[in-house]
Design an enzyme around this catalytic site. Structure first.
Site, PDB file in Angstrom:
ATOM      1  N   THR A 205       0.940  -1.201   0.199  1.00 28.83           N
ATOM      2  CA  THR A 205       0.024  -0.065   0.104  1.00 28.83           C
ATOM      3  C   THR A 205       0.691   1.127  -0.223  1.00 28.83           C
ATOM      4  O   THR A 205       1.920   1.265   0.471  1.00 28.83           O
ATOM      5  CB  THR A 205      -0.842  -0.137   1.411  1.00 28.83           C
ATOM      6  OG1 THR A 205      -1.696  -1.077   1.151  1.00 28.83           O
ATOM      7  CG2 THR A 205      -1.717   1.237   1.516  1.00 28.83           C
ATOM      8  N   ASP A 236      -8.352  -2.103   5.012  1.00 26.02           N
ATOM      9  CA  ASP A 236      -8.172  -0.795   6.119  1.00 26.02           C
ATOM     10  C   ASP A 236      -8.112   0.396   5.126  1.00 26.02           C
ATOM     11  O   ASP A 236      -8.426   1.390   5.789  1.00 26.02           O
ATOM     12  CB  ASP A 236      -7.331  -1.006   7.068  1.00 26.02           C
ATOM     13  CG  ASP A 236      -5.878  -1.231   6.456  1.00 26.02           C
ATOM     14  OD1 ASP A 236      -5.546  -1.956   5.509  1.00 26.02           O
ATOM     15  OD2 ASP A 236      -4.792  -0.950   7.218  1.00 26.02           O
TER      16      ASP A 236
HETATM   17  N1  ASP Z   1      -3.700  -2.697   4.303  1.00 26.36           N
HETATM   18  C1  ASP Z   1      -3.520  -3.230   3.040  1.00 26.36           C
HETATM   19  C2  ASP Z   1      -4.838  -4.124   3.068  1.00 26.36           C
HETATM   20  O1  ASP Z   1      -4.940  -4.852   3.799  1.00 26.36           O
HETATM   21  C3  ASP Z   1      -2.419  -3.930   2.515  1.00 26.36           C
HETATM   22  C4  ASP Z   1      -1.146  -3.139   2.596  1.00 26.36           C
HETATM   23  O2  ASP Z   1      -1.085  -2.261   3.299  1.00 26.36           O
HETATM   24  O3  ASP Z   1      -0.196  -3.375   2.060  1.00 26.36           O
HETATM   25  O4  ASP Z   1      -5.622  -4.114   2.058  1.00 26.36           O
END
Ligand code: ASP
Length: 338
Positions: A205, A236
């Site tokens: 992300t 999230d």
């Molecule tokens: N937080 C993101 C999710 O769970 C994944 C990430 O942070 O890479 O969709």
């Protein structure tokens, strides 16, 4: 004392008072400051070639420069965080926009959110499949609707209606992410996807937090989610209070990590509430929140900025792509011990 002498006395004493009052120093203008992340996870030096490392440093630097250009010109924190994450959505090395991971059915479903600390206005989109830049869609939700969050086909339709650039879902495809999906689907067939996913499949992300020269805070987060996620799964990143939060004078947060745990802990809001109500520093508050994530079995990291412009990076994963920029210069880091 006649009225005239009384007035003369009052006038003289107010001059005295005026002379005796110390001149308050001009409040220093807040200095702009911006921090970004490009995901947290198992990022070890031995697994990253010099070329890959250079590509990440270049990608982070491009993103920081885009945000800093807004802030240097006196622009707002919310415009700066949007400007900073936009090039990362277009850069295939990051798991957001073009280059996003594949869901289990071979499509891409993207999540993004943005929040303005001035009035805690926020916008987010979840599970979009056709808007090229989900962060612009999230901003449009914030600025052009009475709502905070749109999901699925309705979110794409909202983006299209507001003239945003739309693409075929295959636009987001990259070979690297397809290989990740295939490797994951073919490994340990018969066991649940969740147990087959390595930490490297979960993260990537991108996000930004900033303070502008007016002292306003903002945060933005955008992602493709987790490789081989079930279609319809929302992480999230689009949830205000989980991955994204901003409140002027308190703090702004963008998170990355195993989203289910960040949702359950309410990481971003927990950090800002601890800063606001207990007086903890952003670093202390972030360590408490990530401690709760870890206690539940999750990992990841956050970038945080406080109302005075101090930045902190806190993560319980092996590494986090990250950087910060201010008038005094820019730095990037990837591994845990930098
Ligand atoms: N937080 C993101 C999710 O769970 C994944 C990430 O942070 O890479 O969709």
């Amino acid at each position: 004392m006649t009225l005239k002498t009384l007035m003369a006395f009052v006038a003289a004493s107010s001059v005295l008072v005026a002379c005796a009052t110390p001149v308050a120093p001009e409040p220093a203008a807040p200095e702009w400051h911006l921090a970004i992340h490009g995901g947290a996870g198992v990022i070890l030096r031995e697994n990253l070639s010099p070329e890959q490392e250079a590509a990440y440093v270049a990608g982070l630097t491009e993103a920081m420069e885009a945000g800093a250009a807004v802030l240097r010109a006196g622009g707002s924190a919310v415009d700066a965080v949007q400007a900073a994450v936009l090039p990362m959505e277009d850069n295939p090395i990051f798991n957001a926009g073009y280059g996003a991971v594949f869901a289990a059915n071979g499509t891409h479903e993207l999540d993004a959110s943005i929040m303005d600390g001035r009035d805690r206005n926020a916008g987010s989109v979840a599970g979009v499949m056709r808007v090229r830049n989900p962060i612009i869609a999230a901003r449009a939700v914030m600025d052009k609707s009475e709502h905070v969050m749109f999901a699925g086909a309705g979110a794409d339709a909202f983006a299209e209606m507001h003239g945003l650039e739309m693409v075929e879902n295959a636009y987001f495809d990259t070979e690297r992410r397809r290989n990740d999906l295939e490797r994951l689907l073919e490994s340990r067939v018969g066991t649940p996807i969740a147990s087959r996913r390595t930490a490297a499949d979960r993260f990537g992300t991108v996000g930004a937090v900033a303070i502008d020269s007016q002292g306003n805070l903002a945060a933005a987060t955008t992602t493709g989610g987790m490789t081989a996620k079930a279609p319809g799964r929302v992480g999230d990143a689009p949830l205000v209070g989980a991955a994204t939060y901003a409140e002027n004078g308190v703090c702004a947060v963008s998170a990355t990590g195993h989203g289910e745990y960040f949702i359950r802990v309410g990481v971003a809001k927990t950090i800002c509430d601890r800063v606001k109500f207990t007086g903890e520093t952003i670093g202390q508050a972030a360590r408490v929140a990530l401690g709760e994530v870890a206690a539940l079995g999750g990992d990841g990291g956050v970038i945080v900025i406080d109302g005075q412009g101090h930045v902190d990076f806190v993560f319980n994963s092996a590494g986090m792509y990250r950087g910060e920029i201010s008038a005094s210069g820019a730095t990037t880091a990837i591994f845990g011990n930098e």
